[in-house]
Design an enzyme around this catalytic site. Structure first.
Site, PDB file in Angstrom:
ATOM      1  N   LYS A   9      49.490  35.170 -29.529  1.00 37.66           N
ATOM      2  CA  LYS A   9      49.328  36.549 -29.074  1.00 37.66           C
ATOM      3  C   LYS A   9      49.789  37.557 -30.124  1.00 37.66           C
ATOM      4  CE  LYS A   9      48.127  35.295 -24.797  1.00 37.66           C
ATOM      5  NZ  LYS A   9      48.205  33.816 -24.795  1.00 37.66           N
TER       6      LYS A   9
HETATM    7  C1  LIG Z   1      47.456  32.921 -24.068  1.00 40.04           C
HETATM    8  C2  LIG Z   1      47.548  31.524 -24.528  1.00 40.04           C
HETATM    9  C3  LIG Z   1      46.460  30.656 -24.438  1.00 40.04           C
HETATM   10  C4  LIG Z   1      45.154  31.056 -23.780  1.00 40.04           C
HETATM   11  O1  LIG Z   1      44.446  32.020 -24.529  1.00 40.04           O
HETATM   12  P1  LIG Z   1      43.288  32.873 -23.856  1.00 40.04           P
HETATM   13  O2  LIG Z   1      42.898  33.883 -24.842  1.00 40.04           O
HETATM   14  O3  LIG Z   1      43.899  33.481 -22.619  1.00 40.04           O
HETATM   15  O4  LIG Z   1      42.202  31.922 -23.505  1.00 40.04           O
HETATM   16  C5  LIG Z   1      46.600  29.391 -24.943  1.00 40.04           C
HETATM   17  N1  LIG Z   1      47.764  28.979 -25.497  1.00 40.04           N
HETATM   18  C6  LIG Z   1      48.833  29.791 -25.594  1.00 40.04           C
HETATM   19  C7  LIG Z   1      50.099  29.259 -26.191  1.00 40.04           C
HETATM   20  C8  LIG Z   1      48.766  31.085 -25.130  1.00 40.04           C
HETATM   21  O5  LIG Z   1      49.830  31.895 -25.235  1.00 40.04           O
END
Ligand SMILES: *Cc1c(COP(=O)(O)O)cnc(C)c1O
Length: 500
Positions: free
Chosen positions: A113
């Site tokens: 993120k």
């Molecule tokens: C948010 C997240 C995901 C999923 O990503 P999306 O964009 O919501 O599909 C997968 N792995 C981790 C560690 C995340 O923080």
């Protein structure tokens, strides 16, 4: 370049408006009216640049209302030396011949993120200067664990912004909870809610679009925006690293220019994999996008059958950031694959809201099959994969990444498709120490204090604990409120000091 809404094609806004508003007034998501196309020369040029340079090239195709100096300011601020603990920002490392891992977790909160949320505050404040003169921006976040912390860290003490995070009380890892509850900064707040991530997301969306709440904010010269992946400003930075990994493979001489690759993404809200879809549509040579899910396999079923059904058991898994049954960004894919049919998308989303399910027609389904593969695995397989990958390659991956690795090897076995492959790695294994520790064979240490478990894992594997996670040990808990869904609006107004 203009943006329209997935639920109303008469909408036409600039990138700055799309980013400031977050979500379109009628509830649709902003999408680019046209997806820019690139050629081989563009990729050749990108391959000579560093991450910041690559980001600027891609972003300038989408954010055409930003000046060059504005883009410079945003991108340099987000990815400058020291923000990420490795110079490449998002390095591509080899697992074995033909299989590489794109590590997206070298930022300050140790999850992917950060790739977008280090940049979003710059994009948002720059956008707001153009479109929302002087208004205070209030960021509401629903998080399955990682977005919340990344948003808090990205927006802390950013002038003219507030950030308020809601997370499901029993739906995040102990480390994720601690990361959020110890957050520093004068413009931040965190609140647990009784419910799961989908409850948090649905409630935040409804507060976000409530005319009554919006009017209360407007009276104080404030407005809502979103740091969730429904915001275009979250998605566009994610397109960059798919180009970047392709360039890295070129530079590592693992592929030839123009050669296709497969990409595997551990998926929850469909944001990360959707960014890869945009990269593919732009002309990045990608064959298949492989969508990996945990036991919450609503997307696997959808990709296999064209039937989306959220009315199913909800599982709390060792990969909590993927414990999602309503994948918001799928709406954008439906819009593009249906020939930009806003009425169709609106219908699907109403079906989902009212009946809990929808089915896409044959032509959309066939287009999905042409691009996507889906697969899933449960917690046992996830942990086995972590142990297996560590013993075979001495590579330690987190639970989310392990889901993707497992789904990839299942796909390889099923299809024999050995196209060079990149697996997106979305978090540091230290964010999910108990499951990772168990997986690499130290069951006895599971249940120890969280920091002790990290140390055991470090001693066992020789993989260093990321500095930001080690530092939390000494920070006081600042936020411990738990609210019911019905109280969330009040929590928002209280945080902003608005009478109600
Ligand atoms: C948010 C997240 C995901 C999923 O990503 P999306 O964009 O919501 O599909 C997968 N792995 C981790 C560690 C995340 O923080």
């Amino acid at each position: 370049m203009f943006y329209t809404s997935t639920r109303d094609k008469s909408v036409k806004v600039t990138a700055a408006e799309a980013i400031t508003n977050g979500i379109s007034a009628e509830g649709g998501l902003y999408v680019p009216c046209e997806i820019p196309e690139i050629d081989r020369g563009f990729i050749e040029k990108l391959a000579t640049l560093d991450y910041i340079g690559r980001a600027k090239e891609i972003l300038s195709l989408y954010l055409t209302d930003f000046t060059e100096s504005e883009l410079d300011y945003c991108v340099n601020g987000a990815y400058k030396a020291g923000k990420f603990d490795c110079e490449a920002v998002a390095p591509t490392v080899e697992l074995e011949n033909g299989v590489s891992i794109l590590e997206l977790w070298h930022g300050p909160t140790c999850a992917f993120k950060d790739m977008a949320l280090q940049l979003l505050p710059y994009l948002l404040t720059t956008s707001a200067k153009k479109t929302a003169d002087g208004k205070q921006i209030v960021i509401l976040v629903a998080t399955s664990g990682d977005t919340g912390k990344a948003a808090l860290e990205g927006f802390k003490d950013v002038e003219n912004t507030n950030v308020l995070v809601f997370y499901p009380n029993d739906g995040v890892s102990a480390m994720q909870k601690l990361q959020m509850c110890t957050q520093e900064g004068n413009n931040v707040a965190v609140c647990a809610i009784k419910g799961n991530f989908d409850d948090a997301q649905t409630s935040v969306k409804s507060i976000f679009t409530s005319a009554e709440v919006k009017a209360k904010l407007a009276a104080e010269n404030m407005m809502f925006s979103s740091a969730n992946s429904i915001n275009w400003g979250r998605l566009v930075p994610q397109i960059v690293y798919y180009f970047s990994t392709y360039c890295d493979l070129l530079n590592q001489r693992k592929i030839e220019l123009g050669e296709k690759i497969n990409i595997v993404v551990p998926t929850g809200n469909f944001g990360n994999i959707l960014a890869a879809y945009y990269a593919r549509e732009m002309g990045l040579p990608i064959k298949k996008l492989i969508c990996a899910s945990n036991a919450n396999n609503v997307l696997t079923e959808f990709i296999e059958s064209g039937f989306y059904n959220k009315d199913r058991d909800f599982y709390t898994t060792v990969s909590p950031s993927m414990d999602i049954l309503v994948s918001s960004n799928l709406e954008r894919l439906l819009f593009h694959l249906s020939g930009e049919n806003d009425a169709f998308v609106k219908n699907c989303m109403e079906g989902l809201f009212e009946d809990g399910h929808y089915t896409v027609d044959k032509s959309v389904y066939e287009k999905i099959r042409g691009v996507f593969e889906g697969g899933c695995c449960d917690d046992t397989a996830t942990k086995n994969t972590i142990g297996d990958i560590f013993s075979r390659f001495h590579y330690l991956c987190d639970t989310h990444t392990a889901v993707a690795v497992q789904v990839y090897y299942n796909y390889l076995e099923k299809t024999g498709d050995d196209t060079p492959c990149v697996i997106a790695s979305t978090a540091s294994p230290y964010k999910f120490s108990p499951a990772v520790l168990e997986a690499v064979g130290s069951k006895d240490a599971v249940g120890d204090d969280g920091f002790k478990m990290m140390q055991t894992l470090e001693a066992l594997t020789g993989v260093k604990i990321p500095a930001p996670l080690a530092a939390i040990q000494n920070k006081p808990v600042r936020f411990d409120k738990v609210a019911a869904r019905s109280e969330m609006t009040d929590v928002v107004l209280d945080m902003l000091g608005i009478q109600h």
